[in-house]
Design an enzyme around this catalytic site. Structure first.
Site, PDB file in Angstrom:
ATOM      1  N   TYR A 157      52.199   7.082 -14.735  1.00  0.00           N
ATOM      2  CA  TYR A 157      51.299   8.106 -14.242  1.00  0.00           C
ATOM      3  C   TYR A 157      49.837   7.687 -14.311  1.00  0.00           C
ATOM      4  O   TYR A 157      48.936   8.500 -14.154  1.00  0.00           O
ATOM      5  CB  TYR A 157      51.556   9.444 -14.939  1.00  0.00           C
ATOM      6  CG  TYR A 157      52.886   9.998 -14.521  1.00  0.00           C
ATOM      7  CD1 TYR A 157      53.159  10.208 -13.175  1.00  0.00           C
ATOM      8  CD2 TYR A 157      53.884  10.251 -15.448  1.00  0.00           C
ATOM      9  CE1 TYR A 157      54.397  10.662 -12.755  1.00  0.00           C
ATOM     10  CE2 TYR A 157      55.129  10.723 -15.032  1.00  0.00           C
ATOM     11  CZ  TYR A 157      55.376  10.923 -13.687  1.00  0.00           C
ATOM     12  OH  TYR A 157      56.596  11.375 -13.278  1.00  0.00           O
ATOM     13  N   HIS A 207      49.684  14.012 -11.691  1.00  0.00           N
ATOM     14  CA  HIS A 207      50.279  14.419 -12.970  1.00  0.00           C
ATOM     15  C   HIS A 207      49.229  14.958 -13.940  1.00  0.00           C
ATOM     16  O   HIS A 207      49.253  14.635 -15.134  1.00  0.00           O
ATOM     17  CB  HIS A 207      51.047  13.240 -13.588  1.00  0.00           C
ATOM     18  CG  HIS A 207      52.378  13.631 -14.163  1.00  0.00           C
ATOM     19  ND1 HIS A 207      52.543  14.003 -15.467  1.00  0.00           N
ATOM     20  CD2 HIS A 207      53.605  13.710 -13.596  1.00  0.00           C
ATOM     21  CE1 HIS A 207      53.830  14.281 -15.690  1.00  0.00           C
ATOM     22  NE2 HIS A 207      54.486  14.122 -14.567  1.00  0.00           N
TER      23      HIS A 207
HETATM   24 MG    MG Z   1      55.353  15.509 -10.438  1.00  0.00          MG
END
Ligand code: MG
Length: 399
Positions: A157, A207
Site C-alpha cells: 500500500y 488505502h
Molecule cells: Mg481497498
C-alpha cells in the site's frame, strides 16, 4: 406450514491467507440449508460468538422466507447497531436465507433480485511490485491472461521504507511515509500508463495513506492518467474532504470498504461526491442492505464496485456476483484469483474467463462448502501484523 430455521452453525476455516467465517442455516425441510459469508478476518472469533451466543437463539424457529423482516429485526434486536462484528454475523444469516429462498424457488439469487442485466461481471485484479518496472510487468502478465482492468500498487500500500527514520526505542511495525506517497505513486502510474495498451483500465488504491490535503493534491496530479478509479483516497473519518477533492479534479473516486453505517455512504452518494460505492457486502449486513444501497446509488449515478479481495470468502464472492449481474448500475468487481484448494473447499466458486466472472445457473447462491475439507484447514490464532501500521515518527496510523 412455513419452513423454519432449525439451527445456525458457524464454520471457521482458512484454506488461504485469510481467516474466513461461513454461516450455515439449517431448516425444517429435509436437506434444505443455505450458506452465507460473515467474514471479518481480523475478528473471526468475535463474529463466531455473536452468531452462536446471540443470533442463533433469536433465530431458531423463524420462517426462512421472511428475509427482510429477519434482517430488520436482527439489526435492532441488540439495540446498539451497525458495528462490524454484528453486521458480519447478520450478513452470514442474510446471505444463507437468500440462498435458501433461491433453492426453494429453484432459481439463482440474481433471478430473485430482478434478473440479469448482463451475462458476467467485469473484474479487476491486483498487480503489485517493488518498483514501477515490476508493476508494469505484472500488470502486462494479467492483461495477457485476458484482464482489461488492473489495480496497480507499488510496495503493497505504498510509502514503505520509513522505518529507518524512526526515533530510538520505537516499536517494530509496518511503517509508511504519507508525504512520500504522492510523488512516488505518481511516478509509478506514469510509468505503467506508458507501458500498457491505452485501452487497459488502471486503478489505484490509496488505502487512506495520505493526509487529507495531500490527497486533494494527489487526485489533481493523477488526473491526466485517466484512472478507472482512485480508491479510498481518504479515511472514512475524513469524508468531509470529498467535496474539496471533487471541486479540484475529475479523477473518478471509489470509496467505502470500511463503511458500516448508512450515514457513512448516504451523503457521499446523494451529494454525488463519489463515482463508485465499494462497501464490503458482509460488513454492511449482507445482500438485503446491499440491494437497497445499489438502488440508492443508481438514482444518483453512482456505480457499484463491491469489495472483493481474499478476505471476502468465496461465499461472499458468489453473493457479490449475483448482485453484479443484476444491478443496473454495476461498475466493476474486484477479484482475487483463488487457489485450487479454495475451489475444492467451496464447490461452485465462480471462475474468470477473459476478465469476466460468470455465475453458474444453480439455484440459490450456487456455492457450497466441503465441511470436512474446511475443518482440515483451521483458522490460525496469530496476532495480525500488517495492520500494526506506523508513521515515520513511530506513532500508530490507520492501515
Ligand atoms: Mg481497498
Amino acid at each position: 406450514m412455513p419452513v423454519t430455521i432449525t439451527d445456525v452453525r458457524t464454520i471457521l476455516t482458512q484454506p488461504g491467507a485469510s481467516r474466513l467465517v461461513i454461516v450455515k442455516v439449517l431448516t425444517s425441510e429435509d436437506g434444505l440449508y443455505g450458506v452465507g459469508c460473515a467474514t471479518f478476518t481480523q475478528r473471526v472469533f468475535a463474529v463466531e460468538a455473536a452468531i452462536e451466543r446471540h443470533l442463533k437463539p433469536f433465530l431458531v424457529g423463524r420462517d426462512v422466507d421472511r428475509i427482510e423482516e429477519t434482517w430488520q429485526m436482527s439489526m435492532v434486536h441488540g439495540y446498539w447497531r451497525n458495528g462490524p462484528v454484528l453486521n458480519n454475523a447478520i450478513s452470514g444469516v442474510d446471505q444463507a436465507l437468500w440462498d435458501i429462498k433461491g433453492k426453494r424457488a429453484d432459481m439463482p439469487v440474481y433471478e430473485l433480485l430482478g434478473g440479469k442485466c448482463r451475462e458476467a461481471a467485469a473484474t479487476y485484479v491486483h498487480a503489485e511490485g517493488s518498483d514501477p518496472r515490476e508493476v508494469a510487468e505484472r500488470a502486462q502478465a494479467l492483461v495477457d491472461e485476458g484482464y482489461r482492468h488492473v489495480r496497480i500498487q507499488l510496495g503493497g500500500y505504498g510509502g514503505a521504507g520509513a522505518a529507518d527514520r524512526r526515533p530510538h526505542g520505537s516499536p517494530d511495525g509496518n511503517y509508511f511515509d504519507p508525504r512520500a506517497y504522492g510523488p512516488t505513486m505518481l511516478g509509478m502510474v506514469e510509468h505503467v500508463r506508458g507501458e500498457l495498451d491505452e485501452s487497459i483500465e488502471l486503478l489505484h488504491d490509496v488505502h487512506e495513506r495520505l493526509h487529507p490535503i495531500d490527497a486533494v493534491q494527489f487526485a489533481k496530479d493523477v488526473e491526466p492518467y485517466r484512472l478507472f478509479f482512485l480508491e479510498d483516497l481518504l479515511a472514512p473519518e475524513d469524508i468531509g474532504w470529498f467535496e474539496t477533492v471533487r471541486q479540484q479534479s475529475a479523477t473518478p473516486l471509489a470509496m467505502g470498504e470500511l463503511f458500516n453505517n448508512p450515514h457513512e455512504w448516504r451523503g457521499l452518494i446523494t451529494d454525488r461526491l463519489i463515482d463508485f460505492v465499494r462497501v464490503h457486502v458482509s460488513q454492511i449486513g449482507g445482500i438485503t442492505p446491499a440491494r437497497s444501497l445499489a438502488l440508492l446509488a443508481d438514482t444518483f449515478g453512482v456505480r457499484t464496485a463491491w469489495h472483493g479481495p481474499g478476505d471476502t470468502s468465496p461465499v461472499g464472492h458468489a453473493a457479490n456476483l449475483h448482485l453484479d449481474v443484476w444491478a443496473p448500475n454495476f461498475g466493476i468487481q474486484e477479484w482475487y484469483r483463488p487457489s485450487e484448494l479454495e475451489y475444492e473447499v467451496f464447490p461452485g466458486l465462480p471462475r474468470v474467463e477473459q476478465g469476466y466472472l460468470y455465475p453458474n445457473d444453480l439455484p440459490g447462491l450456487g456455492i457450497d462448502i466441503d465441511e470436512q475439507l474446511a475443518a482440515a484447514h483451521p483458522c490460525d490464532e496469530a496476532v495480525e501484523q500488517w495492520t500494526q501500521t506506523r508513521l515515520p515518527d513511530g506513532s500508530p496510523a490507520r492501515p
